[in-house]
Design an enzyme around this catalytic site. Structure first.
Site, PDB file in Angstrom:
ATOM      1  N   GLU A  18       2.538   2.538  -8.603  1.00  0.00           N
ATOM      2  CA  GLU A  18       3.615   2.842  -7.646  1.00  0.00           C
ATOM      3  C   GLU A  18       4.944   3.143  -8.350  1.00  0.00           C
ATOM      4  O   GLU A  18       5.704   2.225  -8.667  1.00  0.00           O
ATOM      5  CB  GLU A  18       3.803   1.666  -6.677  1.00  0.00           C
ATOM      6  CG  GLU A  18       4.887   1.934  -5.649  1.00  0.00           C
ATOM      7  CD  GLU A  18       5.079   0.815  -4.630  1.00  0.00           C
ATOM      8  OE1 GLU A  18       4.445  -0.250  -4.766  1.00  0.00           O
ATOM      9  OE2 GLU A  18       5.872   1.009  -3.703  1.00  0.00           O
ATOM     10  N   LYS A  24       0.552   5.455  -5.554  1.00  0.00           N
ATOM     11  CA  LYS A  24       1.380   5.113  -4.384  1.00  0.00           C
ATOM     12  C   LYS A  24       2.780   5.696  -4.584  1.00  0.00           C
ATOM     13  O   LYS A  24       3.657   5.057  -5.165  1.00  0.00           O
ATOM     14  CB  LYS A  24       1.432   3.586  -4.232  1.00  0.00           C
ATOM     15  CG  LYS A  24       2.323   3.108  -3.102  1.00  0.00           C
ATOM     16  CD  LYS A  24       1.979   1.693  -2.690  1.00  0.00           C
ATOM     17  CE  LYS A  24       2.982   1.150  -1.686  1.00  0.00           C
ATOM     18  NZ  LYS A  24       2.548  -0.072  -1.030  1.00  0.00           N
TER      19      LYS A  24
HETATM   20  P1  13P Z   1       7.223  -0.229   2.235  1.00  0.00           P
HETATM   21  O1  13P Z   1       6.180   0.591   2.954  1.00  0.00           O
HETATM   22  O2  13P Z   1       7.972  -1.167   3.125  1.00  0.00           O
HETATM   23  O3  13P Z   1       8.096   0.631   1.354  1.00  0.00           O
HETATM   24  O4  13P Z   1       6.442  -1.201   1.259  1.00  0.00           O
HETATM   25  C1  13P Z   1       5.379  -0.751   0.549  1.00  0.00           C
HETATM   26  C2  13P Z   1       5.280  -1.465  -0.737  1.00  0.00           C
HETATM   27  O5  13P Z   1       4.259  -2.042  -1.052  1.00  0.00           O
HETATM   28  C3  13P Z   1       6.421  -1.430  -1.642  1.00  0.00           C
HETATM   29  O6  13P Z   1       6.037  -1.882  -2.905  1.00  0.00           O
END
Ligand code: 13P
Length: 340
Positions: A178, A220
C-alpha cells in the site's frame, strides 16, 4: 515459497464481486472513530464492534474476501470463546494482519514520513501465520505539497514496501502493498496522477529488485482524484480515466488484484469511482475495494455501541454496493434501497 498458493489467496481476496474490509485501525485511530459516536475506546468495545462486523453473515459470506486485522484483534475471542479470526474463516474470508509500525517523521525531510516496522518483522511473521493470518498489510504515506514528495521520501518508502513484501512471501503470507499518496491538499488531479505514477513505477522497480513475485501480491493504491482542497474537482469519468491510465502504465498484468483504499472519500463517492472503472474499462487485474472508512462509517453511526442489527444492516448495504461496483454493476436505484 508456494507461489501457486499465494496467487490463489490474492485472487480469492479480490475476486470479482468481493473485496477487502480494512478493520485494522490502530488504538489511536479507532479512538477517533469511537469519539464520533461517543463510545469509549476500551478493549471490549473494540472487540464488540469488530465482532459485530465479522458476524454480519450476508456481508461476510457474499461480499468480503479478506479482512485486515490489528494485532489485538487477531488474538481476541468473543464471549462464547470463538476466536474472531475463526469467525472470518468460517465466513469464507481470509484473515490478514497489519504489520507496519506506522508512518513517522523522516530525518532530514521536514513534513515527510517513512513507515517503520521492518526490525524483527521476519520473526513476527512466523507467529502471525500460526495465529491464522494469510495476508498482511504495510502502508506507506506520501504527501503532495509544493515540491514534495522528495525523491528520498519516495525511494525510502518503496524500498521498505519491497523488503516487507519479500519477508511476507518467504513466510507464505500475501503482502498487500500500500503506497498511499494522500488526497489531502490543493493539488490538481493531474499532479496527483503524476506523483502516483512516479511512486508506482518506483515501487515495481523495487519489488523486482527484492525478488518479490508479482503473482503473489495485492496492490492497494489510492485512486487518482482532485486534491481535497483543490478548487476544481474532477468528475467521475475523469477520475476513472486518469486512475486507469496510471494503473495501466505501471502495474504489470501478472498482479492478481488491485484493491483501492478509500482515503477519506465519501462512502458513495468511493463506490461510484470504483464502479466507473469496472464498467468502462477492460482491465488485466481484479479491480476492487480494500476500504476502511468507506465501508465502516455508516455502520458505526448505526451501531453506536449497542445496535448490532442496525450496524450489520448498514455494513451489509455498503459491502453490497462495493461488491456491485467491483463488477461495474452498481446503480443509484440499488444504492437508494438504504441510505448509505
Ligand atoms: P481507508 O479506506 O479508510 O483509507 O483505509 C484503508 C486502509 O487500510 C488504510 O491503510
Amino acid at each position: 515459497m508456494n507461489l501457486e498458493n499465494l496467487n490463489f489467496i490474492a485472487n480469492h481476496m479480490t475476486a470479482p464481486g468481493t473485496g477487502v474490509l480494512a478493520a485494522d485501525e490502530s488504538l489511536g485511530t479507532i479512538k477517533k472513530r469511537f469519539d464520533n459516536i461517543a463510545v469509549e475506546n476500551t478493549e471490549t468495545n473494540r472487540r464488540n464492534w469488530r465482532e459485530m462486523l465479522f458476524r454480519s453473515n450476508e456481508a461476510m459470506t457474499k461480499y468480503i474476501g479478506g479482512v485486515i486485522l490489528f494485532d489485538e484483534t487477531l488474538r481476541q475471542k468473543s464471549d462464547d470463546g470463538t476466536a474472531l479470526v475463526d469467525l472470518i474463516d468460517a465466513a469464507g474470508a481470509v484473515p490478514g494482519i497489519k504489520v507496519d509500525a506506522g508512518a513517522h517523521d523522516m530525518a532530514g525531510f521536514a513534513g515527510e514520513k517513512v513507515t517503520n516496522g521492518l526490525d524483527g518483522l521476519r520473526e513476527r511473521m512466523k507467529e502471525y501465520y500460526q495465529l491464522g493470518a494469510r495476508f498482511a498489510k504495510w502502508r506507506a504515506v506520501i504527501e503532495i505539497d509544493g515540491h514534495r514528495p522528495s525523491a528520498a521520501c519516495v525511494a525510502t518508502n518503496t524500498h521498505a514496501l519491497a523488503r516487507y513484501a519479500a519477508i511476507c512471501q518467504e513466510a507464505q503470507i500475501v503482502p498487500i502493498v500500500e503506497p498511499e499518496v494522500l488526497m489531502g491538499g490543493d493539488h490538481t488531479i493531474d499532479r496527483y496522477a503524476e506523483v502516483t505514477e512516479w511512486v508506482l513505477k518506483h515501487l515495481f522497480m523495487d519489488l523486482h529488485m527484492h525478488g518479490v513475485a508479482l503473482e503473489g501480491i495485492v496492490l492497494k493504491p489510492n485512486m487518482v482524484i482532485s486534491g481535497k482542497e483543490c478548487a476544481v474537482q474532477a468528475g467521475v469519468d475523469e477520475v476513472a480515466e486518469k486512475t486507469v491510465r496510471v494503473l495501466r502504465a505501471t502495474v504489470p498484468a501478472s498482479v492478481p488484484g488491485v484493491a483501492f483504499l478509500s482515503g477519506g472519500q465519501g462512502n458513495r463517492q468511493a463506490t461510484v469511482h470504483l464502479n466507473a472503472m469496472n464498467a468502462g474499462y477492460d482491465l488485466p487485474w481484479n479491480l476492487t475495494f480494500s476500504f476502511g472508512r468507506a465501508l465502516q462509517k455508516s455502520a458505526l453511526a448505526a451501531w453506536k455501541g449497542e445496535n448490532v442489527e442496525a450496524g450489520q444492516t448498514a455494513f451489509a448495504h455498503r459491502a453490497k454496493m462495493n461488491s456491485l461496483a467491483s463488477l461495474g454493476k452498481w446503480t443509484a436505484e440499488q444504492e437508494a434501497e438504504l441510505d448509505g
